[in-house]
Write a protein that holds these residues in place. Structure first.
Motif, PDB file in Angstrom:
ATOM      1  N   SER A  50     -81.308  33.545 -11.811  1.00 36.41           N
ATOM      2  CA  SER A  50     -81.803  35.460 -12.161  1.00 36.41           C
ATOM      3  C   SER A  50     -82.525  34.936 -10.988  1.00 36.41           C
ATOM      4  O   SER A  50     -82.035  36.680 -10.479  1.00 36.41           O
ATOM      5  N   ALA A  51     -82.761  34.883  -9.765  1.00 36.49           N
ATOM      6  CA  ALA A  51     -82.872  35.598  -8.413  1.00 36.49           C
ATOM      7  C   ALA A  51     -81.450  35.260  -7.514  1.00 36.49           C
ATOM      8  O   ALA A  51     -81.158  36.255  -6.914  1.00 36.49           O
ATOM      9  N   THR A  79     -79.397  38.783  -8.482  1.00 37.18           N
ATOM     10  CA  THR A  79     -80.025  39.562  -8.300  1.00 37.18           C
ATOM     11  C   THR A  79     -79.488  39.976  -6.928  1.00 37.18           C
ATOM     12  O   THR A  79     -79.637  39.260  -6.007  1.00 37.18           O
ATOM     13  N   GLU A 128     -78.862  40.467  -2.931  1.00 36.07           N
ATOM     14  CA  GLU A 128     -79.566  40.199  -1.767  1.00 36.07           C
ATOM     15  C   GLU A 128     -80.592  41.527  -2.138  1.00 36.07           C
ATOM     16  O   GLU A 128     -81.822  41.343  -1.072  1.00 36.07           O
ATOM     17  N   GLU A 181     -81.812  43.562  -3.269  1.00 35.82           N
ATOM     18  CA  GLU A 181     -83.229  44.412  -3.965  1.00 35.82           C
ATOM     19  C   GLU A 181     -84.526  42.867  -4.487  1.00 35.82           C
ATOM     20  O   GLU A 181     -84.999  42.672  -5.132  1.00 35.82           O
ATOM     21  N   ARG A 182     -84.008  41.364  -4.144  1.00 35.00           N
ATOM     22  CA  ARG A 182     -84.716  40.829  -4.037  1.00 35.00           C
ATOM     23  C   ARG A 182     -85.943  40.908  -3.522  1.00 35.00           C
ATOM     24  O   ARG A 182     -86.056  40.989  -2.325  1.00 35.00           O
ATOM     25  N   THR A 183     -86.934  40.509  -4.371  1.00 39.46           N
ATOM     26  CA  THR A 183     -88.127  40.275  -4.091  1.00 39.46           C
ATOM     27  C   THR A 183     -88.544  38.784  -3.627  1.00 39.46           C
ATOM     28  O   THR A 183     -87.690  37.925  -3.476  1.00 39.46           O
ATOM     29  N   GLN A 212     -88.935  36.062  -5.334  1.00 42.51           N
ATOM     30  CA  GLN A 212     -86.822  35.072  -5.637  1.00 42.51           C
ATOM     31  C   GLN A 212     -86.656  34.666  -4.173  1.00 42.51           C
ATOM     32  O   GLN A 212     -85.861  34.062  -4.450  1.00 42.51           O
ATOM     33  N   LYS A 213     -86.992  35.453  -3.178  1.00 40.42           N
ATOM     34  CA  LYS A 213     -86.197  34.514  -2.003  1.00 40.42           C
ATOM     35  C   LYS A 213     -86.773  33.416  -1.734  1.00 40.42           C
ATOM     36  O   LYS A 213     -86.571  32.269  -1.170  1.00 40.42           O
ATOM     37  N   LEU A 251     -85.570  30.824  -4.014  1.00 37.82           N
ATOM     38  CA  LEU A 251     -84.086  30.518  -3.433  1.00 37.82           C
ATOM     39  C   LEU A 251     -84.042  29.366  -2.354  1.00 37.82           C
ATOM     40  O   LEU A 251     -83.410  28.440  -2.397  1.00 37.82           O
TER      41      LEU A 251
END
Length: 189
Positions: free
Chosen positions: A142-143, A146, A148, A150-152, A155-156, A159
């Motif tokens: 899901s991350a 999203t 790049e 807008e990633r929290t 989420q980073k 990854l």
């Protein structure tokens, strides 16, 4: 006489319509299915099993799970040492360039060779493979989806820890996340 020309024309058109209907039905009583894409219209007789090659946009290749992501029953691939990596296709898209797949593998102690063999086996199995992303966490998928920008930060971090390898533009194998220090290469060169 002008009225008889119109009657003849109507009779000929009606006859052609009947012939077209009979020709369209043929010997098969089932109606034909029409599949459209942005470029092509194909007509095919109905089948009992869906044809996975007629996808047009984001598709599922099995039932969607509770999050709405496409899932497929687990598959495995064997690496050169005889070990197996199981994986699940959690998302598949068909683009004008080819298929884009997102695979989820169970968390484990993978080597770069394990991941490389998984990518190469998928490359050999799927003629239209354009992009492949291998992750070992569903939230990381899901991350990745999203944008790049807008990633929290969470989420980073996902990854960085769980995005293992990618295959891009139909030829480039690139190690990601925990394997990012390894050099990728062009497949087939």
């Amino acid at each position: 006489m002008p009225g008889s020309v119109n009657v003849r024309l109507v009779a000929v058109l009606a006859g052609l319509a009947v012939l077209a209907t009979v020709a369209a039905c043929g010997d098969d009583d089932a109606p034909a299915l029409v599949t459209t894409t942005s470029r092509v219209v194909t007509t095919a007789a109905p089948t009992t099993e869906p044809d996975p090659t007629t996808t047009t946009t984001t598709t599922t290749i099995a039932a969607a799970d509770e999050t709405g992501s496409a899932t497929e029953s687990p598959s495995t691939t064997t690496d050169q040492e005889g070990g197996e990596i199981s994986f699940r296709v959690v998302r598949q898209e068909s683009t004008r360039d080819g298929s884009v797949l997102h695979l989820e593998v169970p968390p484990g102690d993978y080597t770069d060779v394990d991941l490389e063999n998984l990518v190469l086996s998928m490359y050999e199995e799927r003629d239209d493979l354009y992009e492949l992303h291998v992750l070992d966490n569903r939230e990381a998928v899901s991350a990745l989806l999203t944008p790049e920008s807008e990633r929290t930060p969470e989420q980073k971090a996902l990854l960085e820890s769980h995005y293992l390898v990618s295959f891009l533009e139909g030829a480039i194998l690139r190690f990601q996340g925990p394997f990012a220090n390894l050099e990728g290469y062009i497949v087939g060169s």
